[in-house]
Design a protein around this motif. Structure first.
Motif, PDB file in Angstrom:
ATOM      1  N   ALA A  18      -2.682  -3.654  -4.659  1.00  0.00           N
ATOM      2  CA  ALA A  18      -2.379  -2.283  -4.242  1.00  0.00           C
ATOM      3  C   ALA A  18      -2.648  -1.288  -5.356  1.00  0.00           C
ATOM      4  O   ALA A  18      -2.855  -0.097  -5.098  1.00  0.00           O
ATOM      5  CB  ALA A  18      -0.922  -2.184  -3.794  1.00  0.00           C
ATOM      6  N   THR A  47       0.829  -1.202   0.000  1.00  0.00           N
ATOM      7  CA  THR A  47       0.000   0.000   0.000  1.00  0.00           C
ATOM      8  C   THR A  47       0.863   1.251   0.000  1.00  0.00           C
ATOM      9  O   THR A  47       0.634   2.193  -0.760  1.00  0.00           O
ATOM     10  CB  THR A  47      -0.923   0.001   1.235  1.00  0.00           C
ATOM     11  OG1 THR A  47      -1.803  -1.123   1.172  1.00  0.00           O
ATOM     12  CG2 THR A  47      -1.746   1.272   1.292  1.00  0.00           C
ATOM     13  N   ARG A  84      -7.489   1.034  -0.246  1.00  0.00           N
ATOM     14  CA  ARG A  84      -6.329   0.283  -0.732  1.00  0.00           C
ATOM     15  C   ARG A  84      -5.750  -0.619   0.351  1.00  0.00           C
ATOM     16  O   ARG A  84      -5.383  -1.765   0.092  1.00  0.00           O
ATOM     17  CB  ARG A  84      -5.245   1.235  -1.237  1.00  0.00           C
ATOM     18  CG  ARG A  84      -3.998   0.496  -1.726  1.00  0.00           C
ATOM     19  CD  ARG A  84      -3.016   1.408  -2.419  1.00  0.00           C
ATOM     20  NE  ARG A  84      -3.606   1.917  -3.647  1.00  0.00           N
ATOM     21  CZ  ARG A  84      -3.876   3.207  -3.867  1.00  0.00           C
ATOM     22  NH1 ARG A  84      -3.567   4.105  -2.944  1.00  0.00           N
ATOM     23  NH2 ARG A  84      -4.434   3.585  -4.986  1.00  0.00           N
ATOM     24  N   SER A  85      -5.641  -0.114   1.551  1.00  0.00           N
ATOM     25  CA  SER A  85      -5.092  -0.931   2.631  1.00  0.00           C
ATOM     26  C   SER A  85      -5.993  -2.125   2.919  1.00  0.00           C
ATOM     27  O   SER A  85      -5.516  -3.245   3.115  1.00  0.00           O
ATOM     28  CB  SER A  85      -4.911  -0.077   3.896  1.00  0.00           C
ATOM     29  OG  SER A  85      -4.297  -0.812   4.917  1.00  0.00           O
TER      30      SER A  85
END
Length: 546
Positions: A465, A227, A473-474
């Motif tokens: 990612a 990420t 995204r994480s």
């Protein structure tokens, strides 16, 4: 507090790198001291080959556990940002624009080196399970191919560890979007330090508990690493660099197998866990080269700090008024369910199948390679060296995969790597136990699976990612990592239920089928991400929503 005062406080915090530096470093010292207090019992067992089964925890060990508990709380307090709950209300308006033509700078190189070290340390944890299993089975009298009359299966140990990594991947995916990428990485590093006490646990039950906690720490490092890379590396270099860094999974396997061959004959299997203390502290010591995510800084209203970070990495930031409904829903509800809805559904389906396949191979085939080689007649040391040599020979495949990702594109690379790896596993099915008589063929066949699975995981982690929007995204990266571990939980649960370790041919079959299926699925539904700006990828996904 005035805006000026708050800005000064934030700039000071950014300079120190921690919200509460005194709490962080005090907690770090307490955790380190707590681990060191576990070592006297380990050393006292030297005359018994470091076998600690049946020993009772002494006073220093109990005090050490108390120090670790309080130290972790202090570390977490030192890392968690103020006003973290404001993120979900402001971050939906943040947009990071990466300069596609920006050159790789010294800051990029430093970050890549530190995160490569982080990936290596992280992956050494689950791969160590392969090399401690024979020793654990012997010390505790557990059931294994070398001890078929044991009372309970040794598979319980890796099952506990890999279950922890599934929990950790999902937890850290949420945490990275909540308290920041940097804070999450450093807290995972501190868990590496503290859970190294698994090597000093006298009872098997406590080995299971600590192994699960260790897995929780290890499960989150990889997705947060990718990420952070996705948000700092220029688009035209982003893909292949992430795959190259992630490919260090193979390097971690080489290092772990070498350490197992060198150290376990003298210091027993326990030393492989105790190495978590120096490796975790090394990562913590390198924290100054790990920036906070610019997106996270912007979400907290620290625009000046974010712009300073972005300038070092060749990027600029802008705010927008429109909000993407799918992403906004994830931010407001803090849920993983958005990943399972359109327009993110089909990328998630492809990643899920590939992740499960990689997990089934990693924890079905790769995990039991040392044990199965011993079952075929190899000594413990020789089996470790066979694995090390095969992984070492296969390291150039990681570079080739990174090149493919940068030139061919993400989708073609995923299809090729997973397809070739799956087909190679068929060779083990056809050869069977005859491989015991042909060392050269065995070593050559091991090259692709041992390196191929690391390439599959690296490509998939980098792809996740890229394909998921910034605000989730994480979580997306954590979900992808969790799926690779979920395959491991599935195969290890079957192993525990069967009370035996499957043969090398059986584990090859279990890994080959889903990998080949994943190659077909990705060919049809995987969006291409090569050299494209993150915003362009997400805009296309959002526009495809009905």
């Amino acid at each position: 507090m005035s805006g000026t005062g708050r800005g000064a406080r934030d700039r000071s915090t950014a300079h120190r790198g921690f919200e509460h530096p005194l709490a962080f470093w005090t907690g770090t010292l307490a955790c380190t001291a707590g681990v060191l207090l576990h070592l006297p019992m380990y050393v006292s067992a030297r005359s018994m080959g470091y076998h600690m089964n049946g020993m009772r925890p002494d006073t220093p060990m109990i005090v050490g556990m108390m120090l670790i508990g309080t130290g972790l709380l202090a570390v977490l307090y030192g890392l968690v940002p103020r006003h973290a709950n404001q993120i979900r209300h402001s971050s939906a308006r943040i947009r990071i624009h990466t300069l596609d033509d920006a050159p790789i700078r010294g800051q990029h190189v430093a970050l890549l080196i530190v995160l490569a070290i982080a990936v290596t340390i992280d992956v050494m944890k689950p791969t160590t399970l392969s090399f401690v299993a024979p020793g654990v089975a012997q010390e505790y009298g557990l059931k294994s191919p070398m001890n078929p009359h044991g009372h309970i299966p040794v598979s319980w140990l890796p099952l506990a560890g890999i279950t922890g990594t599934v929990i950790g991947s999902l937890l850290w995916g949420w945490l990275g979007d909540r308290i920041g990428r940097r804070a999450s990485l450093l807290f995972a590093g501190m868990l590496f330090v503290t859970t190294s006490i698994c090597g000093a646990m006298p009872g098997f039950f406590w080995n299971l508990v600590m192994c699960m906690l260790m897995g929780i720490g290890a499960g989150g490092m990889l997705p947060i690493t990718f990420t952070l890379l996705a948000e700092t590396v220029p688009a035209r270099h982003r893909g292949w660099l992430m795959v190259l860094i992630g490919g260090d999974i193979a390097g971690a396997y080489v290092i772990t197998s070498w350490l197992a061959a060198q150290l376990t004959p003298t210091y027993s299997w326990r030393i492989l866990w105790l190495l978590g203390l120096p490796t975790g502290l090394l990562f913590i010591a390198l924290n100054r080269w790990i920036p906070e995510s610019p997106r996270f800084l912007l979400a907290r209203g620290r625009r000046k700090d974010a712009e300073e970070v972005l300038a070092r990495y060749g990027a600029v930031a802008e705010e927008r008024e429109e909000q993407e409904s799918a992403v906004r829903e994830a931010v407001e509800r803090g849920s993983y369910l958005t990943l399972l809805r359109r327009p993110l559904l089909w990328p998630t389906v492809a990643i899920t199948i590939l992740g499960l396949g990689a997990g089934l191979m990693t924890f079905g085939f790769q995990l039991w390679v040392p044990t199965n080689l011993q079952h075929l007649g190899y000594s413990e040391v020789n089996s470790d060296y066979v694995v090390r040599n095969s992984a070492l020979i296969g390291l150039p495949l990681t570079v080739l995969t990174a090149w493919m990702y940068g030139v061919w594109g993400s989708r073609k690379t995923l299809v090729t790597v997973s397809g070739v790896t799956g087909l190679t596993l068929i060779g083990f099915i056809l050869a069977g136990d005859a491989l015991a008589k042909d060392h050269l063929l065995l070593s050559m066949l091991l090259v692709v699976p041992l390196s191929g699975v690391s390439s599959v995981v690296a490509v998939m982690a980098g792809y996740a990612a890229e394909v998921y929007p910034t605000l989730v995204r994480s979580r997306g990266s954590g979900f992808a990592a969790g799926m690779t571990k979920a395959g491991g939980v599935l195969i290890l649960s079957l192993t525990v239920a069967a009370a035996t370790v499957p043969s090398i041919g059986t584990t090859a079959l279990i890994g080959a089928v889903p990998l080949l299926l994943a190659a077909l699925v990705f060919l049809r539904v995987g969006p291409e991400t090569r050299a494209r700006g993150l915003e362009d990828i997400h805009r296309e996904l959002m526009s495809s929503r009905p």
